[in-house]
Write an enzyme that holds these catalytic residues in place. Structure first.
Site, PDB file in Angstrom:
ATOM      1  N   ASN A  86     -42.897  12.750  -7.351  1.00  0.00           N
ATOM      2  CA  ASN A  86     -41.538  13.279  -7.155  1.00  0.00           C
ATOM      3  C   ASN A  86     -41.393  14.728  -7.646  1.00  0.00           C
ATOM      4  OD1 ASN A  86     -39.790  10.107  -7.720  1.00  0.00           O
ATOM      5  ND2 ASN A  86     -40.391  11.056  -5.796  1.00  0.00           N
ATOM      6  N   ASP A 106     -35.551   2.431  -4.003  1.00  0.00           N
ATOM      7  CA  ASP A 106     -35.754   3.402  -2.925  1.00  0.00           C
ATOM      8  C   ASP A 106     -34.571   3.427  -1.949  1.00  0.00           C
ATOM      9  OD1 ASP A 106     -37.086   5.316  -1.476  1.00  0.00           O
ATOM     10  OD2 ASP A 106     -38.415   3.914  -0.440  1.00  0.00           O
TER      11      ASP A 106
HETATM   12  C1  FPP Z   1     -35.656   6.918  -4.435  1.00  0.00           C
HETATM   13  O1  FPP Z   1     -34.791   7.287  -3.400  1.00  0.00           O
HETATM   14  C2  FPP Z   1     -35.036   7.118  -5.734  1.00  0.00           C
HETATM   15  C3  FPP Z   1     -35.455   8.026  -6.657  1.00  0.00           C
HETATM   16  C4  FPP Z   1     -36.575   8.945  -6.449  1.00  0.00           C
HETATM   17  C5  FPP Z   1     -34.769   8.184  -7.937  1.00  0.00           C
HETATM   18  C6  FPP Z   1     -34.222   6.951  -8.587  1.00  0.00           C
HETATM   19  C7  FPP Z   1     -33.215   7.373  -9.567  1.00  0.00           C
HETATM   20  C8  FPP Z   1     -32.013   6.799  -9.750  1.00  0.00           C
HETATM   21  C9  FPP Z   1     -31.558   5.581  -9.071  1.00  0.00           C
HETATM   22  C10 FPP Z   1     -31.021   7.430 -10.647  1.00  0.00           C
HETATM   23  C11 FPP Z   1     -31.285   7.475 -12.091  1.00  0.00           C
HETATM   24  C12 FPP Z   1     -31.955   6.317 -12.714  1.00  0.00           C
HETATM   25  C13 FPP Z   1     -31.659   5.774 -13.933  1.00  0.00           C
HETATM   26  C14 FPP Z   1     -32.621   4.814 -14.526  1.00  0.00           C
HETATM   27  C15 FPP Z   1     -30.438   6.087 -14.679  1.00  0.00           C
HETATM   28  P1  FPP Z   1     -35.241   8.466  -2.438  1.00  0.00           P
HETATM   29  O2  FPP Z   1     -34.592   9.719  -2.939  1.00  0.00           O
HETATM   30  O3  FPP Z   1     -36.710   8.501  -2.334  1.00  0.00           O
HETATM   31  O4  FPP Z   1     -34.572   8.007  -1.087  1.00  0.00           O
HETATM   32  P2  FPP Z   1     -35.140   8.259   0.399  1.00  0.00           P
HETATM   33  O5  FPP Z   1     -36.487   7.600   0.467  1.00  0.00           O
HETATM   34  O6  FPP Z   1     -34.111   7.580   1.240  1.00  0.00           O
HETATM   35  O7  FPP Z   1     -35.185   9.738   0.586  1.00  0.00           O
END
Ligand code: FPP
Length: 235
Positions: A59, A11
């Site tokens: 998501n 996250d």
């Molecule tokens: C949460 O940060 C992250 C995600 C929803 C996506 C995770 C994906 C990756 C790290 C990239 C691809 C993964 C692989 C396995 C290649 P957020 O967007 O919720 O951050 P925030 O809470 O700060 O808005």
């Protein structure tokens, strides 16, 4: 002892980018670098199962541009990393409503999962379009049908029947659950499988989560006394 199964809620990509005055996609792109380094470190440390929460069922409610970016990143990362995954002997696995993902991603996953199915060094599971409640609901539906058709007897009903109907049927329960970015919640991740997991929260945003941060979490885990409801003396 090192944990056998580590699960991570990655996250903070969006906040990482925002703090730098950059669009959210930069956070996700840099998040991919953390994925690569943590997979490598987990592999080196001898962790047998690593499960990453890459896209939750909730998501899907994000703006479509962001969803498209995440899906393309997943496809390109899987494509770029296939050789490395295969050569290291890593087995790829995916949990969630995989059919609801874009076709290109499903076929990339199918290809790698099939090619790496005999690998035994580490199982890397990606949770995609995943929801813990949906997983349990789905299992209940299948089990109820089997009970109705006399394929399962209610008298024989136990934990193992539920386990074997979850997406995680081939995985052990989670030993250590890590969440980055300072939030302290589970967000519908592996609800059944974390009943006795050790929880570790860190303020570090996922794109900044380094091998050292990962090792800190493992070291912290080693200090925990896992009693599973028993007394200290019984352990
Ligand atoms: C949460 O940060 C992250 C995600 C929803 C996506 C995770 C994906 C990756 C790290 C990239 C691809 C993964 C692989 C396995 C290649 P957020 O967007 O919720 O951050 P925030 O809470 O700060 O808005």
């Amino acid at each position: 002892m090192i944990p056998k199964h580590v699960a991570i809620i990655m996250d903070g990509n969006g906040r990482w980018a925002k703090d730098k005055g950059l669009p959210r996609e930069y956070g996700h792109q840099n998040g991919v670098n953390s994925v690569k380094s943590i997979v490598e470190e987990a592999y080196k440390s001898g962790i047998q199962y690593l499960t990453l929460y890459a896209f939750s069922i909730e998501n899907w409610d994000r703006p479509s541009d962001e969803i498209n970016i995440l899906m393309s990143l997943l496809v390109s990362t899987l494509r770029d990393e296939f050789d490395e995954i295969f050569d290291k002997g890593i087995k790829l696995n995916a949990i969630g409503e995989i059919k609801s993902l874009p076709k290109e991603l499903v076929s990339e996953l199918d290809f790698i999962i099939n090619k790496t199915r005999k690998n035994t060094k580490m199982t890397l599971t990606l949770a995609l379009s995943y929801g813990g409640k949906q997983e349990i609901f789905n299992a209940i539906k299948i089990i109820s049908n089997k009970v109705k058709n006399n394929l399962i007897e209610l008298n024989n009903f136990d934990d193992s029947i539920i386990n074997s109907h979850l997406y995680t049927k081939n995985l052990p329960d989670v030993d250590l659950l890590i969440r980055t970015s300072g939030e302290q919640r589970i967000s519908n991740f592996l609800l059944w499988q974390i009943a006795y997991s050790e929880l570790y929260f860190t303020d570090v945003y996922w794109p900044d989560f380094s091998k050292d941060d990962f090792n800190k979490a493992i070291e912290n885990y080693k200090t925990r006394e896992r009693r599973f409801g028993k007394t200290s003396e019984q352990i």
